[in-house]
Design a protein around this motif. Sequence first.
Motif, PDB file in Angstrom:
ATOM      1  N   ALA A 233       0.691  -0.899   0.153  1.00  0.00           N
ATOM      2  CA  ALA A 233       0.014  -0.027   0.086  1.00  0.00           C
ATOM      3  C   ALA A 233       0.887   1.179  -0.047  1.00  0.00           C
ATOM      4  N   LYS A 234       0.271   2.105  -0.541  1.00  0.00           N
ATOM      5  CA  LYS A 234       0.627   3.659  -0.555  1.00  0.00           C
ATOM      6  C   LYS A 234       0.169   4.647   0.552  1.00  0.00           C
ATOM      7  N   VAL A 235       0.725   5.018   1.100  1.00  0.00           N
ATOM      8  CA  VAL A 235       0.385   5.364   2.784  1.00  0.00           C
ATOM      9  C   VAL A 235       0.556   7.172   2.248  1.00  0.00           C
ATOM     10  N   ILE A 236      -1.022   7.460   2.608  1.00  0.00           N
ATOM     11  CA  ILE A 236      -0.927   9.446   2.602  1.00  0.00           C
ATOM     12  C   ILE A 236      -1.675   9.478   4.468  1.00  0.00           C
ATOM     13  N   VAL A 237      -0.999   9.990   4.516  1.00  0.00           N
ATOM     14  CA  VAL A 237      -1.249  11.114   6.003  1.00  0.00           C
ATOM     15  C   VAL A 237      -1.697  12.593   5.787  1.00  0.00           C
ATOM     16  N   LEU A 238      -2.835  13.227   6.114  1.00  0.00           N
ATOM     17  CA  LEU A 238      -2.956  14.072   6.203  1.00  0.00           C
ATOM     18  C   LEU A 238      -2.867  14.813   7.030  1.00  0.00           C
ATOM     19  N   GLY A 239      -1.485  15.996   6.929  1.00  0.00           N
ATOM     20  CA  GLY A 239      -1.565  16.994   8.013  1.00  0.00           C
ATOM     21  C   GLY A 239      -2.465  17.086   9.593  1.00  0.00           C
ATOM     22  N   LEU A 240      -1.896  17.996  10.290  1.00  0.00           N
ATOM     23  CA  LEU A 240      -3.656  18.138  10.836  1.00  0.00           C
ATOM     24  C   LEU A 240      -4.094  20.100  10.392  1.00  0.00           C
ATOM     25  N   LEU A 241      -5.118  20.028  10.352  1.00  0.00           N
ATOM     26  CA  LEU A 241      -5.358  21.004  10.391  1.00  0.00           C
ATOM     27  C   LEU A 241      -5.589  22.047  11.496  1.00  0.00           C
ATOM     28  N   PRO A 242      -4.900  23.525  11.054  1.00  0.00           N
ATOM     29  CA  PRO A 242      -5.181  24.595  12.424  1.00  0.00           C
ATOM     30  C   PRO A 242      -6.703  24.491  13.261  1.00  0.00           C
ATOM     31  N   ARG A 243      -6.398  24.897  14.346  1.00  0.00           N
ATOM     32  CA  ARG A 243      -8.139  24.705  14.628  1.00  0.00           C
ATOM     33  C   ARG A 243      -8.317  26.282  15.706  1.00  0.00           C
ATOM     34  N   GLY A 244      -9.488  26.601  15.606  1.00  0.00           N
ATOM     35  CA  GLY A 244      -9.633  27.847  16.913  1.00  0.00           C
ATOM     36  C   GLY A 244      -9.903  28.631  15.992  1.00  0.00           C
ATOM     37  N   GLU A 245     -10.771  29.725  16.072  1.00  0.00           N
ATOM     38  CA  GLU A 245     -11.029  30.579  15.284  1.00  0.00           C
ATOM     39  C   GLU A 245      -9.708  32.407  14.915  1.00  0.00           C
TER      40      GLU A 245
ATOM     41  N   LEU B  66       3.216  12.373   3.270  1.00  0.00           N
ATOM     42  CA  LEU B  66       2.798  13.658   4.043  1.00  0.00           C
ATOM     43  C   LEU B  66       1.785  14.564   3.256  1.00  0.00           C
ATOM     44  N   LEU B  67       0.443  14.935   3.593  1.00  0.00           N
ATOM     45  CA  LEU B  67      -0.090  15.692   2.958  1.00  0.00           C
ATOM     46  C   LEU B  67      -0.928  17.182   3.556  1.00  0.00           C
ATOM     47  N   ASP B  68       0.527  17.655   3.782  1.00  0.00           N
ATOM     48  CA  ASP B  68      -0.472  19.552   3.859  1.00  0.00           C
ATOM     49  C   ASP B  68      -1.384  20.002   3.328  1.00  0.00           C
ATOM     50  N   VAL B  69      -2.429  20.018   4.125  1.00  0.00           N
ATOM     51  CA  VAL B  69      -3.473  20.722   3.952  1.00  0.00           C
ATOM     52  C   VAL B  69      -4.172  21.409   4.743  1.00  0.00           C
ATOM     53  N   ASP B  70      -3.446  22.282   5.366  1.00  0.00           N
ATOM     54  CA  ASP B  70      -3.753  23.760   6.231  1.00  0.00           C
ATOM     55  C   ASP B  70      -3.491  25.070   5.258  1.00  0.00           C
ATOM     56  N   ALA B  71      -2.913  24.996   4.479  1.00  0.00           N
ATOM     57  CA  ALA B  71      -2.883  25.902   4.059  1.00  0.00           C
ATOM     58  C   ALA B  71      -3.960  26.620   3.112  1.00  0.00           C
TER      59      ALA B  71
ATOM     60  N   HIS C 121      -7.410  14.247  -4.087  1.00  0.00           N
ATOM     61  CA  HIS C 121      -8.205  13.070  -5.555  1.00  0.00           C
ATOM     62  C   HIS C 121      -7.098  13.762  -6.028  1.00  0.00           C
ATOM     63  N   GLU C 122      -5.375  14.326  -6.462  1.00  0.00           N
ATOM     64  CA  GLU C 122      -5.069  14.898  -7.532  1.00  0.00           C
ATOM     65  C   GLU C 122      -3.334  13.556  -6.885  1.00  0.00           C
ATOM     66  N   LEU C 123      -3.292  13.718  -5.459  1.00  0.00           N
ATOM     67  CA  LEU C 123      -2.230  12.636  -5.378  1.00  0.00           C
ATOM     68  C   LEU C 123      -2.478  11.097  -5.022  1.00  0.00           C
ATOM     69  N   ILE C 124      -4.037  10.978  -5.295  1.00  0.00           N
ATOM     70  CA  ILE C 124      -4.292   9.453  -5.098  1.00  0.00           C
ATOM     71  C   ILE C 124      -4.333   9.647  -6.287  1.00  0.00           C
TER      72      ILE C 124
ATOM     73  N   GLN D 296      -2.022  10.493  -8.821  1.00  0.00           N
ATOM     74  CA  GLN D 296      -0.840  10.030  -9.225  1.00  0.00           C
ATOM     75  C   GLN D 296      -0.294   9.074  -8.789  1.00  0.00           C
ATOM     76  N   LEU D 297      -0.844   8.588  -7.360  1.00  0.00           N
ATOM     77  CA  LEU D 297      -0.029   7.265  -6.790  1.00  0.00           C
ATOM     78  C   LEU D 297      -0.159   5.777  -7.629  1.00  0.00           C
ATOM     79  N   LEU D 298      -1.795   6.478  -8.183  1.00  0.00           N
ATOM     80  CA  LEU D 298      -2.758   4.968  -8.721  1.00  0.00           C
ATOM     81  C   LEU D 298      -2.113   5.175 -10.280  1.00  0.00           C
ATOM     82  N   GLU D 299      -1.486   5.700 -10.534  1.00  0.00           N
ATOM     83  CA  GLU D 299      -1.066   5.620 -12.006  1.00  0.00           C
ATOM     84  C   GLU D 299       0.450   5.534 -12.044  1.00  0.00           C
ATOM     85  N   GLU D 300       1.221   5.489 -10.613  1.00  0.00           N
ATOM     86  CA  GLU D 300       2.320   5.500 -10.942  1.00  0.00           C
ATOM     87  C   GLU D 300       2.901   3.536 -11.181  1.00  0.00           C
ATOM     88  N   THR D 301       3.677   2.772 -12.295  1.00  0.00           N
ATOM     89  CA  THR D 301       3.796   2.063 -11.602  1.00  0.00           C
ATOM     90  C   THR D 301       4.370   1.683 -11.418  1.00  0.00           C
ATOM     91  N   PRO D 302       4.903   0.204 -10.890  1.00  0.00           N
ATOM     92  CA  PRO D 302       6.554  -0.363 -10.534  1.00  0.00           C
ATOM     93  C   PRO D 302       7.964   0.416 -11.972  1.00  0.00           C
TER      94      PRO D 302
END
Length: 133
Positions: free
Chosen positions: A36-48, A76-81, A114-117, A119-125
């Motif tokens: 398996a290829k693993v994607i870890v999503l980074g934690l989001l900022p929280r609080g106003e 690691l996919l940093d999604v807090d931007a 979605h874009e990263l998934i 990309q990972l699914l299309e990459e062959t050995p």
Amino acid sequence: VIVVWVGTNNHGNTAEEVAGGIEAIVRLINTQQPQAKVIVLGLLPRGEKPNPLRQKNAKVNHLLKASLPKLPNVQLLDVDAGFVHSDGTISYHDMFDFLHLTGGGYAKICKPLHELIMQLLEETPEEKRAALA
């Protein structure tokens, strides 16, 4: 592809403990599903506004950026931007309670995920071997 998005509710733990727990999950996945290829999503900022929990989540992400590249088949996919504005606030349009995402907030995360998934699914050995050469 396995997506892991955990840790923000572990606010009673230190940043090191949260990052270590996420690392342990990835190691278990690598053991149980080595292909398996693993994607870890980074934690989001929280609080106003800026606060200690937001700082802790940022520290967890920083620790993960350092530790996850040492593990096989994980990114690691940093999604807090874009969630924190220049004045340090988060909009209720992205997180209605400054923690849980709105539809628009999810859209900000789902597009790069979605874009990263794809990309990972299309990459062959063969492509991977050629890229490493």
